[in-house]
Design a protein around this motif. Sequence first.
Motif, short mmCIF file in Angstrom:
data_model
loop_
_atom_site.label_atom_id
_atom_site.label_comp_id
_atom_site.label_asym_id
_atom_site.label_seq_id
_atom_site.Cartn_x
_atom_site.Cartn_y
_atom_site.Cartn_z
N THR A 108 0.84 -1.20 0.00
CA THR A 108 0.00 0.00 0.00
C THR A 108 0.88 1.25 0.00
O THR A 108 0.95 1.96 -0.99
N SER A 109 1.57 1.51 1.10
CA SER A 109 2.45 2.69 1.18
C SER A 109 3.84 2.29 0.69
O SER A 109 4.71 1.92 1.46
N ILE A 110 4.03 2.36 -0.63
CA ILE A 110 5.25 1.85 -1.26
C ILE A 110 6.29 2.97 -1.27
O ILE A 110 6.18 3.95 -2.00
N CYS A 111 7.30 2.82 -0.41
CA CYS A 111 8.30 3.86 -0.21
C CYS A 111 9.59 3.55 -0.97
O CYS A 111 10.13 2.45 -0.85
N LEU A 112 10.05 4.53 -1.72
CA LEU A 112 11.26 4.39 -2.53
C LEU A 112 12.33 5.34 -2.04
O LEU A 112 12.04 6.46 -1.63
N GLN A 113 13.57 4.90 -2.08
CA GLN A 113 14.69 5.77 -1.79
C GLN A 113 15.55 5.89 -3.04
O GLN A 113 15.45 5.07 -3.97
N ILE A 114 16.37 6.91 -3.08
CA ILE A 114 17.24 7.15 -4.22
C ILE A 114 18.62 6.58 -3.90
O ILE A 114 19.25 6.97 -2.92
N VAL A 115 19.06 5.63 -4.71
CA VAL A 115 20.30 4.90 -4.41
C VAL A 115 21.44 5.26 -5.36
O VAL A 115 22.54 4.73 -5.23
N ASP A 116 21.20 6.15 -6.29
CA ASP A 116 22.24 6.62 -7.21
C ASP A 116 23.41 7.19 -6.39
O ASP A 116 23.20 8.02 -5.49
N SER A 117 24.63 6.77 -6.68
CA SER A 117 25.80 7.23 -5.91
C SER A 117 25.97 8.75 -6.01
O SER A 117 26.46 9.39 -5.07
N TRP A 118 25.56 9.32 -7.14
CA TRP A 118 25.62 10.78 -7.26
C TRP A 118 24.73 11.43 -6.21
O TRP A 118 25.12 12.39 -5.54
N PHE A 119 23.53 10.89 -6.04
CA PHE A 119 22.59 11.46 -5.07
C PHE A 119 23.07 11.25 -3.64
O PHE A 119 23.02 12.16 -2.81
N THR A 120 23.56 10.06 -3.34
CA THR A 120 23.98 9.77 -1.97
C THR A 120 25.22 10.57 -1.57
O THR A 120 25.53 10.67 -0.38
N SER A 121 25.93 11.13 -2.54
CA SER A 121 27.09 11.97 -2.22
C SER A 121 26.68 13.37 -1.79
O SER A 121 27.50 14.14 -1.28
N LEU A 122 25.41 13.74 -2.01
CA LEU A 122 24.92 15.05 -1.61
C LEU A 122 24.72 15.11 -0.09
O LEU A 122 24.60 14.09 0.57
N THR A 123 24.68 16.32 0.44
CA THR A 123 24.35 16.46 1.86
C THR A 123 22.89 16.09 2.07
O THR A 123 22.08 16.08 1.12
N LEU A 124 22.51 15.83 3.31
CA LEU A 124 21.12 15.46 3.61
C LEU A 124 20.18 16.59 3.23
O LEU A 124 19.08 16.35 2.70
N GLU A 125 20.59 17.81 3.45
CA GLU A 125 19.76 18.96 3.07
C GLU A 125 19.58 19.02 1.56
O GLU A 125 18.47 19.27 1.05
N TYR A 142 13.45 12.19 -12.63
CA TYR A 142 14.76 12.08 -11.99
C TYR A 142 15.86 12.60 -12.92
O TYR A 142 16.74 13.36 -12.51
N SER A 143 15.80 12.19 -14.17
CA SER A 143 16.79 12.63 -15.14
C SER A 143 16.78 14.16 -15.30
O SER A 143 17.84 14.80 -15.34
N THR A 144 15.58 14.71 -15.35
CA THR A 144 15.44 16.16 -15.56
C THR A 144 15.99 16.95 -14.39
O THR A 144 16.78 17.90 -14.56
N ILE A 145 15.60 16.58 -13.17
CA ILE A 145 16.06 17.32 -11.99
C ILE A 145 17.54 17.11 -11.77
O ILE A 145 18.26 18.05 -11.42
N LYS A 146 18.04 15.91 -12.02
CA LYS A 146 19.48 15.66 -11.85
C LYS A 146 20.29 16.53 -12.81
O LYS A 146 21.33 17.10 -12.43
N ALA A 147 19.82 16.64 -14.05
CA ALA A 147 20.53 17.45 -15.03
C ALA A 147 20.55 18.91 -14.60
O ALA A 147 21.56 19.61 -14.75
N GLU A 148 19.42 19.39 -14.06
CA GLU A 148 19.35 20.78 -13.61
C GLU A 148 20.31 21.04 -12.46
O GLU A 148 21.05 22.03 -12.45
N VAL A 149 20.29 20.15 -11.48
CA VAL A 149 21.15 20.31 -10.30
C VAL A 149 22.63 20.22 -10.69
O VAL A 149 23.46 21.01 -10.24
N ALA A 150 22.95 19.25 -11.55
CA ALA A 150 24.34 19.05 -11.95
C ALA A 150 24.88 20.25 -12.74
O ALA A 150 26.05 20.63 -12.60
N SER A 151 24.00 20.85 -13.56
CA SER A 151 24.44 21.98 -14.36
C SER A 151 24.74 23.20 -13.49
O SER A 151 25.66 23.97 -13.78
N VAL A 152 23.98 23.37 -12.42
CA VAL A 152 24.21 24.48 -11.49
C VAL A 152 25.51 24.25 -10.72
O VAL A 152 26.30 25.17 -10.49
N ALA A 153 25.70 23.00 -10.31
CA ALA A 153 26.91 22.66 -9.54
C ALA A 153 28.17 22.83 -10.40
O ALA A 153 29.22 23.20 -9.93
#
Length: 392
Positions: free
Chosen positions: A308-325, A381-392
């Motif tokens: 019912t409450s299907i919870c997903l986490q992001i396991v991409d190493s790029w994402f996990t390298s970010l700060t918690l914030e 995910y692809s869209t937001i990752k590209a946006e964040v990566a381009s700013v960084a």
Amino acid sequence: MTEHITPPTTKPRNPYFSSGPCAKRPGWSVSNLHQAFVGRSHRSDDGRAKLAEVIERSKKILGVPADYRLGIVPASDTGAVEMALWSLLGQRPVDILAWESFGQEWVKDVLDELKLPDVRLMKAPYGSLPDLDQVDFSHDVVFLWNGTTSGVRVPNGDWIKDDRQGLTICDATSAVFAMDVAWDKLDVVTYSWQKVLGGEAQHGVIVLSPRAVERLESYQPAWPLPKLFRLVQKGKLIEGIFKGDTINTPSMLCVEDALDGLIWAESIGGLPGLIGRSEANLSAIAKWVEQSNWAGFLAQQPETRSCTSICLQIVDSWFTSLTLEEQAKFAKKLAKILEKQQVAYDIASYRAAPPGLRIWGGATVDTADIEALLPWLDWAYSTIKAEVASVA
């Protein structure tokens, strides 16, 4: 870096994947409630009959044992749980299990409000269960069947002893009507209509075993009970609550909506049909997760993954390298872009849970809509990752 991909062309027919209030049944319309018993007293014969019909249909669909009692109580599942804790606890030591936010709320009740002296708190982080083998069934035991904010459920009721001396008090609000709840292992079960039935909020349900009734009639807590919590009068169970007499005034419009959901449930095969629909939704997501390079289940063990409450986490190493914030901001953007595209509303993970997504897969959700959503998750995910990566 994940390549930017073009948006999918097919959207879910119904984009409502909120974990509460949850999606209405397929084909629902407010016109289905035209027989709602409004403008009349809920204590009239006809009003009581409507409430009693909800009770009897619920017991039949869920397979509640004949000697158990099911009643409609105030304040949603929260009110039903509070009623059980304040009315029943205090006679024995308590084991309380918590592995997500709502379980933690019941811990606060037991420790900070009731201030019970002999309590064992058994905790686990999001994604895991406490060690069920360590539960002492000479104690009263408080737990959730399914963690709505963690996506972790108990695999079955085998860990609960048949010869227990204490009571088992189970918050099962995101489990009933979608999972095979072991009624013979449970003494108190609570839920609300707003989860798997997709009903309206504010009304709770409490189910009592004969052992729970015996406790109510033989034990009086040391603290005063407000009217909304009182199940006993002059040492006897108030039987009317379990026949359609409610403690306070219910919304008869909500009652009609609950009846509509129950009748639909019967039309698709009752509990087996409901469970089958929810499990099909989990299966569709599981197949997608197996192929995903960025998403994984928050629940660590397959047998504990909620349908019912299907919870997903992001396991991409790029994402996990970010700060918690930074992770939290990313996950919020992910949910927002899906909402903006009108493909999924309210699927951000719970605020206290690890950053990610939470997709409701209860029985009112069509698997075709889940399948249509999944390519959009990859696109977002692809869209937001590209946006964040381009700013960084």
